[in-house]
Design a protein around this motif. Structure first.
Motif, PDB file in Angstrom:
ATOM      1  N   VAL A 141       0.855  -1.037  -0.051  1.00 55.65           N
ATOM      2  CA  VAL A 141      -0.125   0.077  -0.047  1.00 55.65           C
ATOM      3  C   VAL A 141       0.847   1.445  -0.043  1.00 55.65           C
ATOM      4  O   VAL A 141       0.596   2.357  -0.590  1.00 55.65           O
ATOM      5  CB  VAL A 141      -0.752   0.031   1.149  1.00 55.65           C
ATOM      6  N   ALA A 142       2.031   1.382   0.701  1.00 56.68           N
ATOM      7  CA  ALA A 142       2.804   2.521   0.682  1.00 56.68           C
ATOM      8  C   ALA A 142       3.412   2.625  -0.549  1.00 56.68           C
ATOM      9  O   ALA A 142       3.640   3.791  -0.823  1.00 56.68           O
ATOM     10  CB  ALA A 142       3.989   2.278   1.800  1.00 56.68           C
ATOM     11  N   ALA A 143       3.648   1.810  -1.422  1.00 55.32           N
ATOM     12  CA  ALA A 143       4.112   1.703  -2.747  1.00 55.32           C
ATOM     13  C   ALA A 143       3.340   2.349  -3.686  1.00 55.32           C
ATOM     14  O   ALA A 143       3.506   3.170  -4.605  1.00 55.32           O
ATOM     15  CB  ALA A 143       4.572   0.390  -3.364  1.00 55.32           C
ATOM     16  N   GLU A 144       2.109   1.756  -3.406  1.00 52.44           N
ATOM     17  CA  GLU A 144       1.059   2.428  -4.545  1.00 52.44           C
ATOM     18  C   GLU A 144       0.553   4.018  -3.977  1.00 52.44           C
ATOM     19  O   GLU A 144       0.373   4.876  -4.995  1.00 52.44           O
ATOM     20  CB  GLU A 144      -0.296   1.715  -4.236  1.00 52.44           C
ATOM     21  N   MET A 145       0.726   4.155  -2.784  1.00 56.76           N
ATOM     22  CA  MET A 145       0.614   5.700  -2.471  1.00 56.76           C
ATOM     23  C   MET A 145       1.676   6.508  -3.069  1.00 56.76           C
ATOM     24  O   MET A 145       1.789   7.746  -3.396  1.00 56.76           O
ATOM     25  CB  MET A 145       0.713   5.757  -0.919  1.00 56.76           C
ATOM     26  N   GLN A 146       3.095   6.005  -2.796  1.00 58.63           N
ATOM     27  CA  GLN A 146       4.170   6.571  -3.390  1.00 58.63           C
ATOM     28  C   GLN A 146       4.187   7.031  -4.773  1.00 58.63           C
ATOM     29  O   GLN A 146       4.654   8.134  -5.396  1.00 58.63           O
ATOM     30  CB  GLN A 146       5.372   6.130  -2.857  1.00 58.63           C
ATOM     31  N   GLN A 147       3.522   6.087  -5.337  1.00 57.88           N
ATOM     32  CA  GLN A 147       3.161   6.282  -6.981  1.00 57.88           C
ATOM     33  C   GLN A 147       2.377   7.242  -7.135  1.00 57.88           C
ATOM     34  O   GLN A 147       2.432   8.072  -8.502  1.00 57.88           O
ATOM     35  CB  GLN A 147       2.818   5.018  -7.745  1.00 57.88           C
ATOM     36  N   ALA A 148       1.462   7.566  -6.361  1.00 58.66           N
ATOM     37  CA  ALA A 148       0.322   8.707  -6.677  1.00 58.66           C
ATOM     38  C   ALA A 148       0.851  10.186  -6.204  1.00 58.66           C
ATOM     39  O   ALA A 148       0.446  11.067  -6.977  1.00 58.66           O
ATOM     40  CB  ALA A 148      -0.923   8.257  -5.733  1.00 58.66           C
ATOM     41  N   VAL A 149       1.936  10.120  -5.465  1.00 56.65           N
ATOM     42  CA  VAL A 149       1.994  11.561  -4.741  1.00 56.65           C
ATOM     43  C   VAL A 149       3.749  11.859  -4.780  1.00 56.65           C
ATOM     44  O   VAL A 149       4.442  10.668  -4.984  1.00 56.65           O
ATOM     45  CB  VAL A 149       1.878  11.696  -3.492  1.00 56.65           C
ATOM     46  N   THR A 150       4.209  13.139  -4.559  1.00 53.20           N
ATOM     47  CA  THR A 150       5.414  13.435  -4.676  1.00 53.20           C
ATOM     48  C   THR A 150       5.885  13.477  -3.186  1.00 53.20           C
ATOM     49  O   THR A 150       7.234  13.482  -2.992  1.00 53.20           O
ATOM     50  CB  THR A 150       5.866  14.340  -5.489  1.00 53.20           C
ATOM     51  N   LEU A 151       5.236  13.583  -2.070  1.00 46.91           N
ATOM     52  CA  LEU A 151       5.598  13.738  -0.706  1.00 46.91           C
ATOM     53  C   LEU A 151       6.078  12.413  -0.316  1.00 46.91           C
ATOM     54  O   LEU A 151       5.501  11.360  -0.774  1.00 46.91           O
ATOM     55  CB  LEU A 151       4.358  14.296   0.126  1.00 46.91           C
ATOM     56  N   PRO A 152       6.947  12.461   0.527  1.00 48.75           N
ATOM     57  CA  PRO A 152       7.431  10.948   1.203  1.00 48.75           C
ATOM     58  C   PRO A 152       6.271  10.120   1.621  1.00 48.75           C
ATOM     59  O   PRO A 152       5.603  10.912   2.246  1.00 48.75           O
ATOM     60  CB  PRO A 152       8.506  11.219   2.135  1.00 48.75           C
ATOM     61  N   VAL A 153       6.226   9.052   1.563  1.00 45.40           N
ATOM     62  CA  VAL A 153       5.210   8.158   2.299  1.00 45.40           C
ATOM     63  C   VAL A 153       6.189   7.173   2.991  1.00 45.40           C
ATOM     64  O   VAL A 153       6.978   6.333   2.460  1.00 45.40           O
ATOM     65  CB  VAL A 153       4.474   7.058   1.370  1.00 45.40           C
ATOM     66  N   ARG A 154       5.795   7.323   4.510  1.00 46.61           N
ATOM     67  CA  ARG A 154       6.705   6.499   5.593  1.00 46.61           C
ATOM     68  C   ARG A 154       5.298   5.492   5.965  1.00 46.61           C
ATOM     69  O   ARG A 154       4.173   5.745   5.697  1.00 46.61           O
ATOM     70  CB  ARG A 154       6.979   7.213   6.570  1.00 46.61           C
ATOM     71  N   SER A 155       5.778   4.458   6.519  1.00 44.86           N
ATOM     72  CA  SER A 155       5.076   3.713   7.019  1.00 44.86           C
ATOM     73  C   SER A 155       5.308   3.024   8.515  1.00 44.86           C
ATOM     74  O   SER A 155       6.514   2.998   8.976  1.00 44.86           O
ATOM     75  CB  SER A 155       4.978   2.454   6.144  1.00 44.86           C
ATOM     76  N   CYS A 156       4.516   2.697   9.239  1.00 44.39           N
ATOM     77  CA  CYS A 156       4.887   2.086  10.742  1.00 44.39           C
ATOM     78  C   CYS A 156       3.521   0.956  11.121  1.00 44.39           C
ATOM     79  O   CYS A 156       2.455   1.166  10.555  1.00 44.39           O
ATOM     80  CB  CYS A 156       5.053   3.144  11.628  1.00 44.39           C
TER      81      CYS A 156
END
Length: 308
Positions: A141-156
């Motif tokens: 899911v984090a990878a899909e989010m990162q493909q959609a936006v340019t802001l960094p996507v972190r996860s925990c």
């Protein structure tokens, strides 16, 4: 040379020593040709093991900040190192300059700390934070989010001991199945973006009706993806014997997939497929959720329009 070395922190004593010497050189507190305290002197003054000081000085020498002079000691080089500063060290330099300027103004440390806190609270979020307990699902899911936006996507994980710390400067996001328990774990004032999952029919549209006799691979690091894909494809008319399953967490999982007509996979596994394989990516997030992420990002990056 004035140093502050804190024992028992997550930053090693060697790293503290190296960073402060470099900042001293960059800010001209340490002049070219200036002699640094001896290993024994620093070890005694700050209750350090001599090997710690020695390792720090050797690192500084390798990075061309200091030089060893036989029988004389350690000296600041006449020319500053040409090694590019890391982002963390460049940030440390900015912070050190801030505190140095505040001291020249005579501002008490308590005032500086208070003003910094106020400024930090005024800053908009600078990244998305996906909160999801399942490690493999979190990665997809984090990878899909990162493909959609340019802001960094972190996860925990929800059980991460540093969850409240991770929320600093973040827009927290969660999948619908975890929204309630994540909401309970967050501060009452915290915003929470609930992501929506793509519908199964929309994912299968391009594959219906099912081609007869087609050999189809299914690959993912997330076990539930393999189970869900199997159920979806059989319901869509694919024969169970024509489905080839691969757990992407296992070694050599790509073996045998070249013989398939296509490989149904998640976005992370798709990047690891052989180039000759046809990847059919089943996104987990709905288009409406991806559009919402983009709207959040646009709002953060765009200054507020002045009121008339």
């Amino acid at each position: 040379m004035q140093l502050w070395l804190a024992h028992g922190t997550e930053v090693s004593l060697r790293e503290q020593l190296v960073t402060q010497v470099i900042l001293g050189i960059l800010c001209s507190d340490l002049r070219p040709g200036q002699r640094l305290p001896s290993t024994r002197e620093l070890a005694r003054r700050f209750r350090l093991h001599p090997n710690t000081v020695s390792a720090g000085y050797r690192q500084l020498e390798r990075e061309r900040w200091v030089e060893f002079r036989r029988g004389s000691g350690v000296y600041v080089r006449d020319t500053k190192s040409d090694v590019p500063l890391s982002p963390a060290l460049a940030l440390d330099q900015l912070i050190a300059n801030l505190f140095r300027s505040a001291r020249r103004l005579g501002a008490p440390l308590s005032t500086v700390r208070s003003r910094l806190r106020q400024w930090l609270e005024l800053q908009p979020p600078d990244h998305f934070l996906l909160i999801e307990p399942d490690e493999e699902l979190r990665r997809i899911v984090a990878a899909e989010m990162q493909q959609a936006v340019t802001l960094p996507v972190r996860s925990c994980s929800l059980n991460d001991g540093h969850l409240l710390e991770a929320l600093e400067g973040a827009i927290p996001a969660v999948l619908p199945s975890k929204a309630r328990i994540v909401r309970q774990a967050l501060p009452a004032e915290a915003e929470l973006l609930t992501l929506r999952v793509r519908s199964v029919p929309s994912s299968l549209t391009g594959w219906l009706p099912a081609p007869s006799g087609a050999l189809v691979g299914i690959a993912s690091r997330w076990p539930d993806f393999l189970r869900l894909a199997r159920t979806m494809l059989i319901a869509a008319g694919f024969h169970p014997d024509g489905l080839v399953f691969r757990d992407a967490r296992k070694p050599n999982w790509q073996r045998g997939l070249k013989q398939t007509a296509a490989v149904v996979c998640d976005s992370v596994s798709a990047a690891e497929l052989p180039k000759t394989s046809r990847a059919v990516v089943f996104p987990l997030l709905s288009e409406s959720s991806l559009a919402e992420l983009r709207r959040y990002e646009e709002f953060i990056r765009s200054p507020l329009a002045p009121s008339m």
